[in-house]
Scaffold this active site. Structure first.
Site, short mmCIF file in Angstrom:
data_model
loop_
_atom_site.label_atom_id
_atom_site.label_comp_id
_atom_site.label_asym_id
_atom_site.label_seq_id
_atom_site.Cartn_x
_atom_site.Cartn_y
_atom_site.Cartn_z
N ASP A 7 0.86 -1.18 0.00
CA ASP A 7 0.00 0.00 0.00
C ASP A 7 0.90 1.23 0.00
OD1 ASP A 7 0.94 0.28 2.56
OD2 ASP A 7 -0.92 -0.27 3.54
N ASP A 46 -8.01 -7.27 1.12
CA ASP A 46 -7.02 -7.42 2.18
C ASP A 46 -7.59 -6.90 3.48
OD1 ASP A 46 -5.38 -4.81 3.34
OD2 ASP A 46 -6.51 -4.40 1.51
N CYS A 94 -12.94 -27.58 9.68
CA CYS A 94 -11.71 -26.95 9.17
C CYS A 94 -10.58 -27.97 9.05
CB CYS A 94 -11.29 -25.81 10.09
SG CYS A 94 -9.82 -24.94 9.51
N CYS A 97 -7.29 -27.05 8.92
CA CYS A 97 -6.01 -26.42 9.27
C CYS A 97 -5.28 -27.24 10.35
CB CYS A 97 -6.20 -24.98 9.73
SG CYS A 97 -6.76 -24.77 11.44
N CYS A 148 -6.85 -26.98 13.92
CA CYS A 148 -8.10 -27.71 14.13
C CYS A 148 -7.90 -29.23 14.07
CB CYS A 148 -9.15 -27.27 13.11
SG CYS A 148 -9.77 -25.60 13.45
N HIS A 194 -5.63 -20.72 12.01
CA HIS A 194 -7.02 -21.09 11.70
C HIS A 194 -7.74 -19.99 10.92
CE1 HIS A 194 -11.12 -22.35 11.81
NE2 HIS A 194 -11.42 -21.17 12.34
#
Length: 372
Positions: free
Chosen positions: A93, A267, A305, A307, A310, A336
């Site tokens: 940015d 974002d 999930c 991930c 998890c 997560h």
């Protein structure tokens, strides 16, 4: 041209776009969510972990990297890619939002913005030309033009003057940009929540031919319905053959609603920020895992999930880590939340491909607990 957009298809149900953004450091499937690495790191995450989570591109912050460690040092290290050892695309940015948010510490002039460092109070001056020099040194694939982000609410005259200045600054940014073959400069549409100003800003920004365009100045306090309304009349003014980026948006409902309105890139610091406070996004809505009710809950944070957190740890364990102030607690909740949003974007892309994004949005909202 450093960045090119490849249109794949439009969802017949909603008009959302499926596409790819081609950059010098790889291809990005869109719509996509970009994790924010403000200080050349996504908080608590190693680059290999971000890849495992499905991150295709990350965002870094020009203002913060200018203040510390300095853009010249980053340039010596081989730019951001070399400095942080990330070989996929990066977007920087312009620092416009950070300077805007300093409020009492900055003064906006036609030439640029005078501000005081939030670290030590030293005075600095950002001009569009200097911001381009900084971003060229940082070496991101996509660099944002220096703009003035208007607060919400603000009156029409203020928004008009701010929008006009942003366009003048954009022209100066384009003239000062030195590395057009490897870095793409995106312009930013402003105009607050005024339809006439947004449309004028979009049209005049598009006239300054650039590889991509962003919608800025939203998600700054206005109601979600108003943000969606602004997108509905702004996005159609942007070229179909260029990427469209909605800045600073990362809640699941906003990602779905933005994609439906033709946005390709998003974002936000949200997933990692709330994670560090013990809040996670799950398939059934938000869950504050640090709460006492989870002290003896041995289920994963989200049973749906995939991930690492998890698959391996319980709510009770993660709550214990957070209450104990252990770094691992914030790492696991961050893993997560970032994975949750990458899965959401993959599901959005799949739903667009199958012409059913409207249905998917409705199913998701009901399950997540959003009001229709």
């Amino acid at each position: 041209m450093a960045v090119k957009y490849e249109f794949i298809k439009e969802c017949k149900q909603t008009g959302a776009r499926l596409g790819r953004v081609h950059t010098p450091h790889g291809v990005i499937d869109t719509p996509t969510f970009m994790p924010v690495g403000t200080q050349a790191t996504v908080k608590a995450m190693a680059p290999n972990e971000l890849k495992d989570l499905g991150a295709q591109i990350i965002l870094s912050n020009t203002y913060h990297l200018y203040i510390r460690p300095g853009h010249k040092l980053v340039e010596k290290a081989g730019g951001l890619h070399g400095f942080m050892n990330w070989d996929r695309p990066i977007l920087t940015d312009s620092g416009g939002f950070q300077v805007f948010s300093l409020n009492e510490l900055r003064k906006i002039k036609e030439e640029g913005v005078e501000f005081k460092s939030h670290l030590d109070g030293t005075k600095h001056f950002f001009t569009p030309e200097y911001v381009m020099e900084i971003e060229n040194s940082l070496g991101a694939d996509i660099m944002m033009a220096f703009d003035e982000c208007t607060p919400y609410p603000c009156d029409w005259d203020y928004a008009k003057n701010s929008m006009e200045r942003t366009i003048r600054w954009l022209k100066r940014c384009k003239d000062a940009h030195k590395n057009t073959e490897k870095q793409a400069l995106f312009g930013i549409v402003q105009g607050s929540t005024y339809k006439d100003l947004r449309i004028e800003s979009a049209r005049r920004t598009v006239e300054i031919e650039l590889p991509g365009y962003a919608v800025g100045g939203l998600s700054v306090g206005e109601p979600k319905d108003l943000m969606n309304e602004v997108l509905e009349y702004t996005v159609p003014e942007l070229p179909k053959d260029k990427p469209r980026y909605l800045m600073g948006v990362g809640s699941p409902d906003a990602l779905l609603d933005g994609a439906i309105r033709g946005i390709d890139m998003f974002d936000c610091v949200l997933p990692t920020r709330i994670a560090r406070n013990g809040t996670v996004m799950t398939s059934k809505g938000k869950l504050v895992v640090r709460n006492a009710e989870y002290a003896e809950d041995f289920l994963p944070m989200d049973e749906e999930c995939d991930c690492y957190a998890c698959k391996n740890f319980s709510r009770a364990y993660i709550r214990h880590l957070i209450k104990a102030g252990e770094i691992l607690g914030g790492r696991l909740t961050s893993i997560h939340n970032l994975r949750f949003l990458q899965n959401l974007m993959a599901n959005i892309r799949k739903a667009i491909a199958e012409d059913r994004l409207g249905d998917y949005r409705e199913e998701f909202f009901i399950k997540y607990g959003y009001k229709k």
